[in-house]
Enzyme design. Structure first.
Site, mmCIF file in Angstrom:
data_model
loop_
_atom_site.group_PDB
_atom_site.id
_atom_site.type_symbol
_atom_site.label_atom_id
_atom_site.label_comp_id
_atom_site.label_asym_id
_atom_site.label_seq_id
_atom_site.Cartn_x
_atom_site.Cartn_y
_atom_site.Cartn_z
ATOM 1 N N ARG A 235 0.842 -1.180 0.000
ATOM 2 C CA ARG A 235 0.000 0.000 0.000
ATOM 3 C C ARG A 235 0.882 1.237 0.000
ATOM 4 O O ARG A 235 1.912 1.284 0.689
ATOM 5 C CB ARG A 235 -0.942 0.027 1.210
ATOM 6 C CG ARG A 235 -2.089 -0.970 1.127
ATOM 7 C CD ARG A 235 -3.099 -0.577 0.069
ATOM 8 N NE ARG A 235 -4.286 -1.438 0.053
ATOM 9 C CZ ARG A 235 -4.443 -2.484 -0.722
ATOM 10 N NH1 ARG A 235 -3.460 -2.849 -1.546
ATOM 11 N NH2 ARG A 235 -5.569 -3.186 -0.696
ATOM 12 N N GLU A 264 -2.703 7.994 -4.223
ATOM 13 C CA GLU A 264 -2.950 7.114 -5.360
ATOM 14 C C GLU A 264 -4.293 7.466 -5.979
ATOM 15 O O GLU A 264 -5.307 7.466 -5.263
ATOM 16 C CB GLU A 264 -2.924 5.650 -4.905
ATOM 17 C CG GLU A 264 -3.000 4.664 -6.043
ATOM 18 C CD GLU A 264 -2.788 3.230 -5.593
ATOM 19 O OE1 GLU A 264 -1.836 2.964 -4.837
ATOM 20 O OE2 GLU A 264 -3.605 2.387 -5.990
ATOM 21 N N HIS A 283 -0.560 0.448 -9.977
ATOM 22 C CA HIS A 283 -1.191 -0.577 -9.138
ATOM 23 C C HIS A 283 -1.610 -1.793 -9.966
ATOM 24 O O HIS A 283 -2.782 -2.153 -10.059
ATOM 25 C CB HIS A 283 -2.406 -0.005 -8.409
ATOM 26 C CG HIS A 283 -2.728 -0.735 -7.130
ATOM 27 N ND1 HIS A 283 -3.281 -0.122 -6.038
ATOM 28 C CD2 HIS A 283 -2.568 -2.035 -6.775
ATOM 29 C CE1 HIS A 283 -3.460 -0.993 -5.066
ATOM 30 N NE2 HIS A 283 -3.033 -2.182 -5.496
#
Length: 325
Positions: A235, A264, A283
């Site tokens: 993360r 993000e 991602h």
């Protein structure tokens, strides 16, 4: 027939499993607007959500009929599990099916950053390649180096198994030692400080919690070798982006590769994107066709179990089933 909200289009083969129910799917491949999400969940019995959706008291207050929430991801840091448990709502997630694919991505990023592959491609595309140069874009070896893994869950263990092919020494840090993993893979537990100081390459696979927020900060980066590579496939907020930018600019560490960022998505004008020794991708850790189908299928299976009053097979808050009454 139950009413179901799906907050992003999913693989049609998985979606077919919901055909016995009344399903409304947000048709666009972007995060569902918050207001519309709250409106749609108001008369839903179940919700299949993504890691970009926030499931909190506001969401749960709107969805008073909800009997189950299922997320198409392993991590559930976007979901208030305590709030769901208080309301008796099980939360499904998708562990196991993306472990190996995500571990593959860790190694793809590590090799690309350590061996400066993106820089090499840019060099060729820029028309700079004239002849072979023995000192051109020298990178770092993987073989017979020390790999540090922060977080030794399923994905961390899968990353560790792959290190054997590179004859690497593997050390790890996690909330507690994992003797079963040590026995199977030969990894050695280290304090976080010792791991950072000893490792040639560091891979983050830890869960994101308030305690791990900016785990990799100025002090942590200062402990790493100046030639070290940092890879984050967990993360984004595990890493302080300002501290990382400074460490990469100053040569405090050698390179970084990020599948996840803080924030993000990362803005196109963010300083990290201007650094040649920082590789950032959007991602993609579990982004293989087979794995995303498996994730969608597991998310649907969790949802169907909850709607039918059965125990959710992959439940992120299993204590919901042991509440008094």
């Amino acid at each position: 027939m139950a009413r179901v909200v799906v907050t992003r289009p999913i693989n049609p083969r998985a979606a077919e499993l919901l055909n016995r129910h009344e399903v409304w799917t947000w048709p666009e491949n972007r995060t569902m607007p918050r207001g519309l999400l709250l409106e749609r969940v108001a008369d839903a019995d179940g919700a299949l959500v993504m890691l970009t959706d926030r499931v909190d008291d506001e969401f749960l207050d709107a969805g008073k009929r909800l009997t189950v929430v299922s997320q198409m991801a392993v991590g559930v840091d976007n979901i208030d599990l305590d709030a769901c448990t208080r309301r008796g709502i099980p939360v499904g997630h998708t562990p196991d099916v993306l472990t190996e694919t995500t571990a593959d991505m860790a190694w793809a990023l590590l090799a690309a950053a350590a061996r400066r592959i993106p820089e090499g491609r840019d060099y060729v595309l820029g028309g700079h390649w004239r002849e072979w140069d023995p000192d051109l874009l020298l990178g770092s070896d993987l073989w017979e180096t020390t790999l540090g893994i922060i977080g030794m869950g399923r994905i961390g263990a899968a990353v560790a198994r792959r290190a054997a092919g590179f004859s690497m020494r593997v050390v790890y840090n996690s909330r507690s030692p994992k003797p079963e993993v040590e026995e199977k893979t030969g990894v050695a537990y280290k304090t976080l400080g010792d791991l950072l100081a000893e490792s040639d390459h560091v891979v983050l696979t830890a869960a994101y919690t308030p305690e791990t927020h900016h785990l990799i900060d100025h002090a942590a980066l200062a402990r790493m070798k100046p030639s070290a590579t940092l890879v984050n496939i967990a993360r984004g907020p595990l890493v302080d982006p300002e501290a990382l930018s400074r460490a990469l600019r100053s040569g405090e560490i050698g390179a970084a590769a990020l599948d996840v960022t803080d924030p993000e998505p990362i803005p196109a004008d963010h300083e990290l994107l201007s650094l040649t020794n920082c590789l950032v991708i959007p991602h993609l850790g579990s982004a293989s066709r087979g794995t995303r189908l498996a994730m969608a299928t597991r998310a649907v299976e969790n949802l169907l179990a909850g709607l039918a009053g059965r125990q959710v097979p992959w439940c992120a808050n299993p204590s919901v089933y042991s509440r008094d009454g």
